[in-house]
Write a protein that holds these residues in place. Sequence first.
Motif, PDB file in Angstrom:
ATOM      1  N   GLU A 119       0.462  -1.185  -0.027  1.00 46.46           N
ATOM      2  CA  GLU A 119      -0.069  -0.232   0.237  1.00 46.46           C
ATOM      3  C   GLU A 119       0.828   0.571  -0.330  1.00 46.46           C
ATOM      4  O   GLU A 119       0.284   2.184  -0.794  1.00 46.46           O
ATOM      5  N   THR A 143       2.031   4.407  -3.295  1.00 45.52           N
ATOM      6  CA  THR A 143       1.340   5.380  -3.185  1.00 45.52           C
ATOM      7  C   THR A 143       2.467   6.404  -2.885  1.00 45.52           C
ATOM      8  O   THR A 143       2.398   8.046  -2.857  1.00 45.52           O
ATOM      9  N   ASN A 185      -5.504   2.403  10.998  1.00 45.93           N
ATOM     10  CA  ASN A 185      -5.673   1.032   9.963  1.00 45.93           C
ATOM     11  C   ASN A 185      -6.781   0.308  11.185  1.00 45.93           C
ATOM     12  O   ASN A 185      -6.585  -1.323  11.138  1.00 45.93           O
TER      13      ASN A 185
END
Length: 423
Positions: free
Chosen positions: A208, A212, A267
């Motif tokens: 992830e 990004t 998260n």
Amino acid sequence: MNSTSSKLPYELLIGWRYTRAGRVAGRNGFISFISGVSMLGIALGVAALIIVLSVMNGFQKEVRDRMLAVVAHIELLSTGGEGFADVNALMAQAKRNASVVAAAPFVAQQALMARGDDMRGALVRGIEPELETQVTDFTLQLPPDVRGALTAGSFNVVLGGELAHALGVRVGDRVTLVAPSGQVTPAGVMPRLKQLNVAGLFDSGHYEYDATLVLMHIEDAQRIFRLESPSGVRLKLKDGQQARSVASELAATLGPEVIVRDWTRQNRTWFAAVQVEKRMMFIILTLIVAVAAFNLVTTLVMTVTDKRADIAILRTLGASPRSIMGIFVVQGATVGVLGTLGGLLMGLGVACNIDVIVPAIENALGASFLPRDIYLISRMPSDPQAADIWPITLISLAMAFVATIYPSWRASRINPAQALRYE
């Protein structure tokens, strides 16, 4: 009977004798076949529970550690979103908490990274390299020359490896950053573009972020996004597992104008999914233990049928129904205890040596369970935790004990006269 054994209750002695000298289909042995199957089933169920939950804990720990290498334990943000005018004062105030060991300002903005016809969404993080290395581990692992390239005014960036691969760029290439807040012109709002130099790449081990995240100097980020002050402050704690409680303390001391966000809340979805998976695996594998434990019912019913004459003689000699019940409770509980202890030792033995056992199986089968080119983790992790092992042990023992109640009660209800009529 020796002097030591004579001091024990006769229910315990007879129950233990029935357990180790059972007779099934005319065969005598150290333990009856059905009792052995029940004991083995309990042991395998307990071992499977311990091994599976330990492996799940290991994967969770690996992912959490890689995640914490990129994200901060706690982030401080302003309620209005404009940032903090005096970020140094905020950092100093946060460090007064004994659990905070380091602090660093940052800028976080969404943007587009483009090269040619390829364009990808990215999270641009402006950092002060010297302070950021004290907060996150992966920046400390960057080569010194790469960290040194992130200087104010250079407009150098460090890209995640997956993002660089998607854009087709390498170190030394140039990419275009497209800022969402553009300039107002007679033709409309035009996005602001900025050419950036790719000074390096990083691989955090977490897809992830590798796909990004873009790092640049905090002053360059403020110029591009036209920010007068940093977006917030990132904190590192002595113990990241205490982030939620420390965040509550900081929220009380820093005031309502500061948003305190710990890594568990950032998260939350992922951690909630892992907890649900662990609960479901626990329930499913507990059914294995339940099936094995309730095999004891069959074992004890057969034993009661086989020992009807013995029960009648004991009743004739003055044994109470409660004592008869105790004999078979001891027999069933012995199988349950031995099976649970065997499963506990087996499970811990495998869980603590899974890094040796799995490679040996892979070599024997010529296969790889976690290929390096597919999974980020190439080895089978394991993390046995007492919080999982104790409930498994207690539940297994409780099931074994419950399974003995009905057959033991049935044995205590045998009529001595009827039992001896055909003997």
